[in-house]
Design an enzyme around this catalytic site. Sequence first.
Site, PDB file in Angstrom:
ATOM      1  N   ASP A  21      43.404 112.186 157.784  1.00  9.47           N
ATOM      2  CA  ASP A  21      43.756 111.472 159.015  1.00  9.47           C
ATOM      3  C   ASP A  21      44.914 112.159 159.734  1.00  9.47           C
ATOM      4  O   ASP A  21      45.769 112.773 159.100  1.00  9.47           O
ATOM      5  CB  ASP A  21      44.112 110.012 158.671  1.00  9.47           C
ATOM      6  CG  ASP A  21      44.071 109.111 159.889  1.00  9.47           C
ATOM      7  OD1 ASP A  21      43.491 109.510 160.919  1.00  9.47           O
ATOM      8  OD2 ASP A  21      44.630 107.992 159.814  1.00  9.47           O
ATOM      9  N   GLY A  24      44.335 113.870 165.648  1.00  5.40           N
ATOM     10  CA  GLY A  24      44.614 113.569 167.058  1.00  5.40           C
ATOM     11  C   GLY A  24      46.109 113.589 167.347  1.00  5.40           C
ATOM     12  O   GLY A  24      46.563 114.185 168.331  1.00  5.40           O
ATOM     13  N   TRP A  26      48.388 115.131 165.627  1.00  4.07           N
ATOM     14  CA  TRP A  26      48.858 116.517 165.457  1.00  4.07           C
ATOM     15  C   TRP A  26      48.680 117.297 166.764  1.00  4.07           C
ATOM     16  O   TRP A  26      49.578 118.007 167.202  1.00  4.07           O
ATOM     17  CB  TRP A  26      48.062 117.173 164.321  1.00  4.07           C
ATOM     18  CG  TRP A  26      48.506 118.539 163.939  1.00  4.07           C
ATOM     19  CD1 TRP A  26      49.463 118.865 163.012  1.00  4.07           C
ATOM     20  CD2 TRP A  26      48.018 119.787 164.452  1.00  4.07           C
ATOM     21  NE1 TRP A  26      49.594 120.230 162.915  1.00  4.07           N
ATOM     22  CE2 TRP A  26      48.720 120.812 163.796  1.00  4.07           C
ATOM     23  CE3 TRP A  26      47.052 120.127 165.406  1.00  4.07           C
ATOM     24  CZ2 TRP A  26      48.488 122.166 164.046  1.00  4.07           C
ATOM     25  CZ3 TRP A  26      46.827 121.473 165.667  1.00  4.07           C
ATOM     26  CH2 TRP A  26      47.534 122.479 164.992  1.00  4.07           C
ATOM     27  N   GLU A  68      32.687 103.632 161.799  1.00  2.00           N
ATOM     28  CA  GLU A  68      33.472 103.112 162.929  1.00  2.00           C
ATOM     29  C   GLU A  68      33.826 104.207 163.935  1.00  2.00           C
ATOM     30  O   GLU A  68      34.077 103.930 165.112  1.00  2.00           O
ATOM     31  CB  GLU A  68      34.757 102.442 162.415  1.00  2.00           C
ATOM     32  CG  GLU A  68      34.542 101.118 161.693  1.00  2.00           C
ATOM     33  CD  GLU A  68      33.994 101.239 160.265  1.00  2.00           C
ATOM     34  OE1 GLU A  68      34.077 102.342 159.674  1.00  2.00           O
ATOM     35  OE2 GLU A  68      33.464 100.231 159.746  1.00  2.00           O
ATOM     36  N   ASN A  69      33.855 105.471 163.475  1.00  2.00           N
ATOM     37  CA  ASN A  69      34.177 106.567 164.393  1.00  2.00           C
ATOM     38  C   ASN A  69      33.119 106.767 165.484  1.00  2.00           C
ATOM     39  O   ASN A  69      33.378 107.426 166.497  1.00  2.00           O
ATOM     40  CB  ASN A  69      34.397 107.890 163.642  1.00  2.00           C
ATOM     41  CG  ASN A  69      35.683 107.942 162.834  1.00  2.00           C
ATOM     42  OD1 ASN A  69      35.751 108.594 161.791  1.00  2.00           O
ATOM     43  ND2 ASN A  69      36.732 107.251 163.289  1.00  2.00           N
ATOM     44  N   TRP A  70      31.914 106.183 165.305  1.00  2.00           N
ATOM     45  CA  TRP A  70      30.900 106.241 166.378  1.00  2.00           C
ATOM     46  C   TRP A  70      31.396 105.523 167.631  1.00  2.00           C
ATOM     47  O   TRP A  70      30.852 105.714 168.718  1.00  2.00           O
ATOM     48  CB  TRP A  70      29.569 105.616 165.931  1.00  2.00           C
ATOM     49  CG  TRP A  70      28.809 106.424 164.925  1.00  2.00           C
ATOM     50  CD1 TRP A  70      28.542 106.064 163.634  1.00  2.00           C
ATOM     51  CD2 TRP A  70      28.187 107.716 165.100  1.00  2.00           C
ATOM     52  NE1 TRP A  70      27.809 107.045 163.001  1.00  2.00           N
ATOM     53  CE2 TRP A  70      27.571 108.072 163.881  1.00  2.00           C
ATOM     54  CE3 TRP A  70      28.105 108.609 166.180  1.00  2.00           C
ATOM     55  CZ2 TRP A  70      26.880 109.275 163.701  1.00  2.00           C
ATOM     56  CZ3 TRP A  70      27.418 109.810 165.988  1.00  2.00           C
ATOM     57  CH2 TRP A  70      26.814 110.129 164.773  1.00  2.00           C
TER      58      TRP A  70
HETATM   59  C1  IPE Z   1      39.474 107.102 158.860  1.00  2.00           C
HETATM   60  O1  IPE Z   1      40.304 107.527 159.880  1.00  2.00           O
HETATM   61  C2  IPE Z   1      38.176 107.827 158.920  1.00  2.00           C
HETATM   62  C3  IPE Z   1      38.254 109.256 158.660  1.00  2.00           C
HETATM   63  C4  IPE Z   1      39.297 109.921 158.216  1.00  2.00           C
HETATM   64  C5  IPE Z   1      37.029 109.977 158.880  1.00  2.00           C
HETATM   65  P1  IPE Z   1      40.434 106.691 161.236  1.00  2.00           P
HETATM   66  O2  IPE Z   1      41.467 107.378 162.053  1.00  2.00           O
HETATM   67  O3  IPE Z   1      39.103 106.513 161.844  1.00  2.00           O
HETATM   68  O4  IPE Z   1      40.942 105.300 160.681  1.00  2.00           O
HETATM   69  P2  IPE Z   1      41.637 104.072 161.407  1.00  2.00           P
HETATM   70  O5  IPE Z   1      40.734 103.643 162.516  1.00  2.00           O
HETATM   71  O6  IPE Z   1      42.960 104.531 161.912  1.00  2.00           O
HETATM   72  O7  IPE Z   1      41.770 103.044 160.347  1.00  2.00           O
HETATM   73  C1  IPE Z   2      41.064 112.183 161.462  1.00  2.00           C
HETATM   74  O1  IPE Z   2      41.972 112.332 162.509  1.00  2.00           O
HETATM   75  C2  IPE Z   2      39.698 112.756 161.780  1.00  2.00           C
HETATM   76  C3  IPE Z   2      38.656 111.760 162.074  1.00  2.00           C
HETATM   77  C4  IPE Z   2      38.788 110.480 161.937  1.00  2.00           C
HETATM   78  C5  IPE Z   2      37.399 112.269 162.528  1.00  2.00           C
HETATM   79  P1  IPE Z   2      42.005 111.315 163.735  1.00  2.00           P
HETATM   80  O2  IPE Z   2      41.069 111.812 164.771  1.00  2.00           O
HETATM   81  O3  IPE Z   2      41.763 109.933 163.271  1.00  2.00           O
HETATM   82  O4  IPE Z   2      43.500 111.496 164.228  1.00  2.00           O
HETATM   83  P2  IPE Z   2      44.533 110.352 164.619  1.00  2.00           P
HETATM   84  O5  IPE Z   2      44.547 109.368 163.492  1.00  2.00           O
HETATM   85  O6  IPE Z   2      44.047 109.752 165.891  1.00  2.00           O
HETATM   86  O7  IPE Z   2      45.835 111.067 164.756  1.00  2.00           O
HETATM   87 MG    MG Z   3      42.971 108.467 162.585  1.00  2.00          MG
END
Ligand code: IPE
Ligand code: IPE
Ligand code: MG
Length: 251
Positions: A21, A24, A26, A68-70
Amino acid sequence: MNLKDQINLDRLPQHIAIIMDGNGRWAKQQGKQRTFGHQNGVNAVREASESAAELGVRYLTLYAFSTENWNRPKYEIDALMQLLVESIDKETPTLNKNNIRLNAIGDIKSLPEKSYNQLLKTIKETAGNDRMTLTLALSYSSRWEITETVKLISSKIENKELNIDDIDQQLISSYLNTSSMPDPELLIRTSGELRISNFLLWQIAYSELYFTPKLWPDFKKEDLYDAIIDYQNRERRFGKTSEQILKNTVE
Ligand code: IPE
Ligand code: IPE
Ligand code: MG
């Protein structure tokens, strides 16, 4: 003594799971788009995989894209899926060189066709490797996985292939996506968030949890070593008393 030498190789976790995680945040810190963070996250994946395999860890499971990332903006999803195809394709020779087998868990059929095909291709091309299994959790969430498992077991009962009395914890584990792996002894989450975000809920029942403020693209070999050393300094009691555990280790 350097960090790596502080690791007791006889007490390595067999299975490490990581919630990668912070990509974004970073990128934002450097005034760049979120996708720049994901691109740099790939380097951290390579670094973690190589160092885990070098140490002798048998299974490394990385949470790469959740159910949930969808719900993220379409351009970010598209960029992530494109990055997935490119990096898996590019890394296939390195996986083979390092004797690492690629595996995937999650609703991978829901991935775009190109990503799905590349994933299957590399899984096939690395199937003979046996030093470490690198599992990507893609379109994965634990509640999705458990729901699928309940459906599957129910249909077996309906078809009289299973009896209700056959259901025990071992049977449930054997119907999960992770049936071929032991439960992770160590779960790491980067970026300072203190939550599980729907990852391996059944499998982490007794895992040691390790949270680090490091953002995923900054996670280096030494950070993995730090997490393993921390894990090795813990007393895993599994419900017993400390005295019982200490007695068993001296006997
Ligand atoms: C969890 O990270 C999923 C992955 C690392 C792929 P998210 O950034 O999606 O989690 P939340 O929404 O902050 O809990
Ligand atoms: C983890 O980094 C990668 C995925 C969930 C795909 P994020 O994209 O969640 O980055 P933050 O948490 O917004 O910094
Ligand atoms: Mg994240």
